[in-house]
Motif scaffolding. Structure first.
Motif, short mmCIF file in Angstrom:
data_model
loop_
_atom_site.label_atom_id
_atom_site.label_comp_id
_atom_site.label_asym_id
_atom_site.label_seq_id
_atom_site.Cartn_x
_atom_site.Cartn_y
_atom_site.Cartn_z
N TYR A 1 -11.84 -1.15 -5.17
CA TYR A 1 -11.63 -2.60 -5.35
C TYR A 1 -10.67 -2.81 -6.51
CZ TYR A 1 -15.20 -1.60 -8.87
OH TYR A 1 -15.91 -1.02 -9.90
N TYR A 2 -10.09 -4.01 -6.55
CA TYR A 2 -9.19 -4.35 -7.65
C TYR A 2 -10.01 -4.68 -8.90
CZ TYR A 2 -5.14 -4.71 -4.54
OH TYR A 2 -4.12 -4.45 -3.66
N PRO A 3 -9.44 -4.45 -10.08
CA PRO A 3 -10.16 -4.82 -11.31
C PRO A 3 -10.23 -6.33 -11.46
CG PRO A 3 -7.93 -4.12 -11.84
CD PRO A 3 -8.13 -3.84 -10.37
N GLU A 4 -11.24 -6.80 -12.15
CA GLU A 4 -11.37 -8.23 -12.41
C GLU A 4 -10.26 -8.72 -13.33
OE1 GLU A 4 -14.46 -11.33 -14.61
OE2 GLU A 4 -15.13 -9.32 -14.03
N SER A 5 -9.87 -7.87 -14.28
CA SER A 5 -8.81 -8.25 -15.22
C SER A 5 -8.11 -6.99 -15.70
CB SER A 5 -9.38 -9.02 -16.42
OG SER A 5 -10.33 -8.22 -17.11
N VAL A 6 -6.87 -7.15 -16.14
CA VAL A 6 -6.12 -6.07 -16.77
C VAL A 6 -5.69 -6.54 -18.15
CG1 VAL A 6 -5.32 -4.99 -14.65
CG2 VAL A 6 -3.99 -6.83 -15.63
N HIS A 7 -5.83 -5.67 -19.13
CA HIS A 7 -5.53 -6.01 -20.52
C HIS A 7 -4.35 -5.17 -20.95
CE1 HIS A 7 -9.46 -8.11 -20.79
NE2 HIS A 7 -9.77 -7.22 -19.85
N VAL A 8 -3.22 -5.82 -21.11
CA VAL A 8 -1.96 -5.10 -21.26
C VAL A 8 -1.19 -5.57 -22.48
CG1 VAL A 8 -1.73 -4.63 -18.80
CG2 VAL A 8 -0.83 -6.76 -19.72
N ASP A 9 -0.18 -4.78 -22.83
CA ASP A 9 0.72 -5.13 -23.91
C ASP A 9 1.72 -6.19 -23.42
OD1 ASP A 9 1.87 -5.12 -26.36
OD2 ASP A 9 2.45 -3.01 -26.37
N LYS A 10 2.46 -6.72 -24.35
CA LYS A 10 3.38 -7.82 -24.04
C LYS A 10 4.43 -7.43 -23.02
CE LYS A 10 6.47 -11.13 -26.31
NZ LYS A 10 7.05 -11.56 -27.60
N ILE A 11 4.86 -6.19 -23.03
CA ILE A 11 5.95 -5.77 -22.14
C ILE A 11 5.53 -5.83 -20.67
CG2 ILE A 11 5.35 -3.32 -22.15
CD1 ILE A 11 8.36 -2.72 -22.30
N TYR A 12 4.23 -5.76 -20.40
CA TYR A 12 3.74 -5.81 -19.02
C TYR A 12 3.65 -7.23 -18.48
CZ TYR A 12 2.25 -0.91 -19.38
OH TYR A 12 2.21 0.45 -19.52
N ARG A 13 3.70 -8.23 -19.35
CA ARG A 13 3.42 -9.61 -18.93
C ARG A 13 4.67 -10.31 -18.40
NH1 ARG A 13 0.49 -10.54 -24.70
NH2 ARG A 13 -1.23 -9.07 -24.39
N THR A 14 5.31 -9.68 -17.44
CA THR A 14 6.47 -10.28 -16.81
C THR A 14 6.03 -11.29 -15.75
OG1 THR A 14 6.61 -8.55 -15.12
CG2 THR A 14 7.78 -8.16 -17.18
N ARG A 15 6.93 -12.13 -15.35
CA ARG A 15 6.61 -13.14 -14.34
C ARG A 15 6.23 -12.47 -13.02
NH1 ARG A 15 7.64 -18.28 -14.77
NH2 ARG A 15 9.16 -17.86 -16.43
#
Length: 202
Positions: free
Chosen positions: A53-67
């Motif tokens: 299953y997919y994770p409920e949330s992913v906690h990432v660094d700023k570089i991953y937070r692309t549109r």
């Protein structure tokens, strides 16, 4: 070339890893300065392949937070940590502040794993010369990190054979409560009671 303060240039392999329940999954090792944000989708899909299953949330660094990554996660019902793109809002609710703080604390786990691997398991002292042997040394380092975590869980379960947190059960024979111990195995995700088999651990 990294451009970090005090360390404009870094040498060695670049790693892309994820942390699930304090276990480290080594996804990519490269000697090139790749953009790790391009691999978020593949890592999440790998998570689904492993756990079903997919994770409920992913906690990432700023570089991953692309549109693109945000839209991709939103389509699959995955919450991605960090503030929204664009101008920051003037008024932020207490609930949003609490969630942001919780996400950042949760993300720090992966930074701690890197620190643990460097301080205790010599990740920063890989002295092998060939790329293949260096990759093997790095992979073994994270394997030992996971084994160390697994050993602590087994130790906790072993101690639970002789101690019991439930006061009522302490006065009932036998002193070793196997149902209580079995439940501890389940809580620590070492076994799957529904399938009566060992679960996958890194």
């Amino acid at each position: 070339m990294r451009g970090k303060a005090g360390k404009p240039i870094e040498f060695g392999a670049k790693l892309s890893v994820s942390c699930v329940d304090n276990y480290v999954f080594l996804y990519k090792i490269s000697w090139e300065n790749f953009n790790e944000s391009c691999h978020l989708k593949e890592q999440v899909e790998k998570y689904k392949e492993t756990f079903g299953y997919y994770p409920e949330s992913v906690h990432v660094d700023k570089i991953y937070r692309t549109r693109e990554n945000r839209n991709w996660c939103k389509e699959r019902g995955i919450r991605i940590s960090g503030p929204k793109l664009g101008r920051p809002p003037k008024n932020v609710s207490e609930e949003e502040k609490k969630q942001a703080h919780s996400d950042e604390c949760f993300r720090n786990a992966i930074e701690g794993k890197f620190g643990q691997a460097k301080r205790r398991f010599s990740l920063n002292l890989v002295m092998t010369k060939l790329p293949e042997t260096s990759i093997t040394s790095i992979a073994i380092t994270f394997l030992v990190v996971n084994l160390c975590k697994l050993l602590r869980q087994f130790l906790s379960l072993f101690l639970s054979l002789f101690t019991n947190n439930r006061t009522e059960e302490l006065i009932k024979p036998p002193f070793i409560n196997f149902d209580y111990t079995l439940n501890n195995f389940y809580v620590l995700k070492l076994i799957d009671l529904s399938e009566n088999s060992w679960s996958k651990v890194a």
